[in-house]
Structures are given as structure tokens and as C-alpha cells.
Write an enzyme that holds these catalytic residues in place. Structure first.
Site, mmCIF file in Angstrom:
data_model
loop_
_atom_site.group_PDB
_atom_site.id
_atom_site.type_symbol
_atom_site.label_atom_id
_atom_site.label_comp_id
_atom_site.label_asym_id
_atom_site.label_seq_id
_atom_site.Cartn_x
_atom_site.Cartn_y
_atom_site.Cartn_z
ATOM 1 N N HIS A 141 30.564 20.803 42.138
ATOM 2 C CA HIS A 141 31.266 21.669 43.086
ATOM 3 C C HIS A 141 30.838 21.292 44.492
ATOM 4 O O HIS A 141 29.653 21.079 44.754
ATOM 5 C CB HIS A 141 30.925 23.152 42.830
ATOM 6 C CG HIS A 141 31.597 24.057 43.825
ATOM 7 N ND1 HIS A 141 32.888 24.504 43.664
ATOM 8 C CD2 HIS A 141 31.173 24.552 45.011
ATOM 9 C CE1 HIS A 141 33.230 25.249 44.702
ATOM 10 N NE2 HIS A 141 32.203 25.296 45.535
ATOM 11 N N ARG A 200 37.079 39.718 50.949
ATOM 12 C CA ARG A 200 36.078 39.346 51.968
ATOM 13 C C ARG A 200 36.733 38.602 53.118
ATOM 14 O O ARG A 200 36.356 38.765 54.280
ATOM 15 C CB ARG A 200 35.001 38.446 51.332
ATOM 16 C CG ARG A 200 33.981 39.202 50.511
ATOM 17 C CD ARG A 200 33.184 38.260 49.620
ATOM 18 N NE ARG A 200 32.602 37.165 50.345
ATOM 19 C CZ ARG A 200 32.422 35.930 49.847
ATOM 20 N NH1 ARG A 200 32.765 35.641 48.612
ATOM 21 N NH2 ARG A 200 31.888 34.998 50.580
ATOM 22 N N SER A 259 29.850 33.995 44.332
ATOM 23 C CA SER A 259 31.267 33.677 44.153
ATOM 24 C C SER A 259 31.419 32.303 43.488
ATOM 25 O O SER A 259 32.115 32.150 42.468
ATOM 26 C CB SER A 259 31.941 33.700 45.536
ATOM 27 O OG SER A 259 33.171 33.052 45.522
ATOM 28 N N LYS A 319 32.128 31.503 39.016
ATOM 29 C CA LYS A 319 33.253 30.723 38.481
ATOM 30 C C LYS A 319 32.744 29.532 37.667
ATOM 31 O O LYS A 319 33.270 29.213 36.608
ATOM 32 C CB LYS A 319 34.127 30.217 39.634
ATOM 33 C CG LYS A 319 34.979 31.327 40.240
ATOM 34 C CD LYS A 319 35.751 30.870 41.459
ATOM 35 C CE LYS A 319 34.884 30.734 42.668
ATOM 36 N NZ LYS A 319 35.500 30.878 43.959
HETATM 37 N N1 URA Z 1 34.029 29.189 48.092
HETATM 38 C C1 URA Z 1 34.038 30.131 47.127
HETATM 39 O O1 URA Z 1 34.474 29.896 46.015
HETATM 40 N N2 URA Z 1 33.552 31.341 47.440
HETATM 41 C C2 URA Z 1 33.063 31.661 48.653
HETATM 42 O O2 URA Z 1 32.627 32.774 48.859
HETATM 43 C C3 URA Z 1 33.064 30.666 49.644
HETATM 44 C C4 URA Z 1 33.550 29.433 49.320
#
Ligand code: URA
Length: 422
Positions: free
Chosen positions: A82, A168, A183, A187
Site C-alpha cells: 500500500h 472525515r 483507515s 482495509k
Molecule cells: N487513505 C486512506 O485509505 N485513508 C485515509 O484516512 C487516508 C488515506
């Protein structure tokens, strides 16, 4: 539970209990908390933060708000990557097939771009016919058959984050390390991968403008991942200047194809290989990733992935035939090439979106014909603007005021990889 107690506790710098955190995430996901209260609470978290224990409960509750993919049937070591996003960051495109070509399974669930960073899905959609919506069954099959997919996360994955991220954004509570870390990690953990390499970008073209904040974010995410049983490592990489030469969706696919064919810009190759080395190491595969770019096996895996997802790897990548050049006003060395200005300009040309619902141009973008350290003659083109909509050009050029600096002497080259966190 009285929700006002949670607001007062966090507002005044107190610690939330596990029950309070799980209750909030559950009710928030089900739309059972009024927006004004949820907004006020998240803003309190933005200012007061979450301690390590609170953050682990928070992330776990976000993961459990939806389904958790089971990749155990794939029969290969799983490892994903990521990036926190940057200008010209197309690394997933060469990296994921490269790592898969060595026998690892790379379940790359990606997002669309928002703001000046392009999203991997937007880039992949400039490939004719490429399908970015796979079902869970298709994902498992493709990991078995090809070893890699690049697709959108399904709606069932971490729905708490889906709601919280856009919430947000609206209330101005994005740039908060615990909220970003939970966040991203919720995922990735829900995706079912057993290993994860993070590329945390630092600099004016990134979310995290300085290395200290990037390090804090990297350390927080690495700790969350390892605690959740996902072997996680992070590299902090520089984002003061664009990555590679191409910025824009189809332009970045073409540059990625160069890298997959053993060519391409040196900085893109360096980050791709560094991340690949970490991913292979986590997957327990003791091989030198460079060979995969040189002997064509990464490119073969790329073609299989494109075909498996309905695309045609032989079809030319679209390109704009309307171009404009920004030239050097004197001779000398390029001593600064500003990622922020170039990202903003490419975005204004149509390569990125302002709102989630906006569409993006496939062909709009910028090629940096010269990079930091290069010598240019007066009137030599430095930037090549690829134009899809001429009405956007003046506004895009306005963003390029400080895009590059030319000096009589070269400056010391920037390091590409700044730190490793494990
Ligand atoms: N990318 C994400 O998936 N979440 C965030 O809060 C910021 C960047």
C-alpha cells in the site's frame, strides 16, 4: 450508552473504553448516530488522538464492521503493498505482477484517486476493457491462476471506513495519524493478506509533508499490522519531486510498461525493486527481483493479469495528440522539480478529480522531459502537457509557476528511499 459521554471524554483528553469504541464504530456504520454528534466526536479524536490500546480496538472494530476475506485457499504466500500516495506514483503497476511472477499471491485492492494523487484504479481503467470489479470468487481464482489482481474493494469490506473516510473529508478531519492508520490498515487486514509492505511518502507532493510525520504514520501502521498477525514493513520514500517522468493515468501505464520491459526511469525502478525485495522476503521467497524485470517474466504476468480481467494487453495505451511544452528560460541544471505544482497542474488538466463522483481523463497529464540533475539548454522543453480539454490549459499552466528551478551548478541528488521501519 450516552454518546455525549464519549464526546466529553475525548474532548477533555480522556481514554475511551473498548466497549465505547466498539459501540461507536457499530452505531456510526449503521447510520445510528446524528451527523453533528459524529462530527464533533471525530473532531475531538482528531485533536486528542487515540492511544495505542484505543487505536487497536478502533482498528479491530473497523475490520469487523464487514467481511474478512479468506485467502487460505489460494495455496501461495500472500503479500500486498500500500502506498500513501504521491505524484507520479504508479509503482503498484509494475510491482504487483513482478512479485507474483516469483510465486507469491498479491491481492491488490485499490482505490480511485482524490485530489492531486491519481488512484491505481483510474490508471488501470485507461487499459481497454480492464474490469476493476471482481467478485470474491474471481479474486481467489485469479490468485490461484495468475498470482495477482488489481481491483476495487467490494462494498462489504470495512464499511465503517468507507463511511468514515468520506465523513472525515467533509468535516476536515483527514490529516490525523491514528485515523489515517486505522483507515488504511483496517482495509488491508480485512483483505486477508498475511504480509504487507507500506510505501509511506514524505514531501510536498505527499499527504505527509515532512519525514517526522511520515515516520510516525509508518510506525503506527507497522505496529497495528504486526499486532493483527499481518507481517508488516514500511519504507519511507521521498515525494518532493515527481516519481518517474509521467504524471497522469494512461501516461503512467505507459511508463509502467517500460519498467516491466526492463527500461523506465531509475527512481521508479529503484522503488519497485526495494518494495519487491521486502515483499518477497515476507513471502519467504529468496530471489532477486531484478531478474523478473530483465527476463520478461514480470511482463508475462502483467499480460496474464490484464487478460484475466477482460483487458487487451496488446492494444495501444491511449495518448493525447494535443500537447503544449513549457520551456527552460535559461541554460543550466534542473535543481528543483516540484511534485506539488506538477501534481496540481496535471490534476487541473483533468487527470484527477475534485469530488468522488467526478470522472477523470485517461490521457491528460504531464511528462517531465527533464528531471532534477539534468542539464537543459535555454528554450529546451522541460514539461510536456498532454491536453484532453483545451479550456483547462491556462488554469493548469498557472499551477506551474514554481514547478522547476534552473541553476548554474547541479545540487546533490535526493535519496529516493529515506528509511525502513519494521
Ligand atoms: N487513505 C486512506 O485509505 N485513508 C485515509 O484516512 C487516508 C488515506
Amino acid at each position: 450508552m450516552n454518546f455525549q459521554d464519549l464526546i466529553y471524554t475525548k474532548r477533555d483528553g480522556g481514554i475511551l473504553s473498548e466497549t465505547q469504541i466498539r459501540w461507536f464504530i457499530e452505531k456510526f456504520t449503521k447510520n445510528e448516530i446524528p451527523d453533528e454528534q459524529a462530527g464533533s466526536f471525530l473532531m475531538a479524536v482528531f485533536f486528542q488522538g487515540l492511544n495505542k490500546e484505543e487505536l487497536n480496538f478502533w482498528t479491530d472494530a473497523m475490520i469487523k464492521s464487514g467481511e474478512i476475506l479468506d485467502l487460505s485457499k489460494v495455496g501461495k504466500p500472500t503479500v500486498d503493498k500500500h502506498s500513501t500516495g504521491g505524484v507520479g506514483d504508479k509503482i503498484s503497476l509494475p510491482l504487483c505482477p513482478l512479485v507474483a511472477s516469483f510465486g507469491a499471491a498479491v491481492p491488490q485492492l485499490s482505490g480511485r484517486g482524490l485530489g492531486t494523487f491519481g488512484g491505481t484504479l483510474d490508471k488501470m481503467e485507461s487499459i481497454s476493457g480492464f474490469n476493476i470489479s471482481l467478485t470474491n470468487e474471481q479474486m481467489i481464482k485469479q490468485l490461484k491462476d495468475v498470482g495477482v489482481f488489481i481491483t476495487a474493494a467490494g462494498v462489504g469490506l470495512a464499511p465503517a471506513d468507507r463511511k468514515m473516510y468520506s465523513f472525515r473529508d467533509v468535516i476536515g478531519a483527514v490529516e490525523c495519524i491514528p485515523l489515517i492508520a486505522s483507515s488504511i490498515m483496517s482495509k488491508k487486514i480485512a483483505e486477508g493478506t498475511k504480509g504487507l509492505v507500506l510505501d509511506v511518502k514524505a514531501g510536498r507532493g505527499a499527504f505527509m509533508k515532512d519525514v517526522n510525520r511520515a515516520r510516525q504514520l509508518a510506525e503506527t501502521m507497522v505496529e497495528i499490522g504486526n499486532k493483527a498477525g499481518v507481517k508488516t514493513v514500511a519504507l519511507i520514500t521521498q515525494m518532493e519531486t515527481p516519481l518517474g517522468k509521467a504524471v497522469g493515468n494512461a501516461l503512467e501505464v505507459s511508463e509502467s510498461l517500460d519498467v516491466l520491459n526492463g527500461k523506465g526511469p531509475q527512481d521508479v525502478i529503484e522503488i519497485t525493486l526495494a518494495l519487491a525485495k521486502e515483499m518477497l522476503n515476507i513471502a519467504g521467497i529468496n530471489k532477486n527481483p531484478e531478474t523478473g524485470l530483465k527476463d520478461g517474466s514480470a511482463y508475462e504476468t502483467w499480460k496474464k493479469m490484464i487478460k484475466a480481467q477482460g483487458g487487451d494487453p496488446e492494444k495501444p495505451i491511449p495518448v493525447s495528440n494535443n500537447k503544449k511544452f513549457i520551456k527552460a528560460n535559461k541554460s543550466g541544471y534542473i535543481t528543483d522539480l516540484n511534485a506539488y505544482s506538477i501534481g496540481l497542474s496535471a490534476w487541473r488538466l483533468g487527470a484527477g478529480r475534485a469530488k468522488k463522483e467526478d470522472s477523470v481523463s485517461k490521457t491528460a497529464g504531464i511528462i517531465c522531459l527533464a528531471k532534477e540533475g539534468d542539464f537543459v539548454e535555454k528554450d529546451q522543453p522541460v514539461l510536456e502537457l498532454h491536453i484532453d480539454d483545451v479550456a483547462r490549459v491556462d488554469f493548469a499552466i498557472e499551477a506551474l509557476g514554481n514547478a522547476f528551478e534552473i541553476s548554474p551548478e547541479p545540487k546533490e541528488k535526493r535519496k529516493v528511499i529515506l528509511e525502513r521501519i519494521s
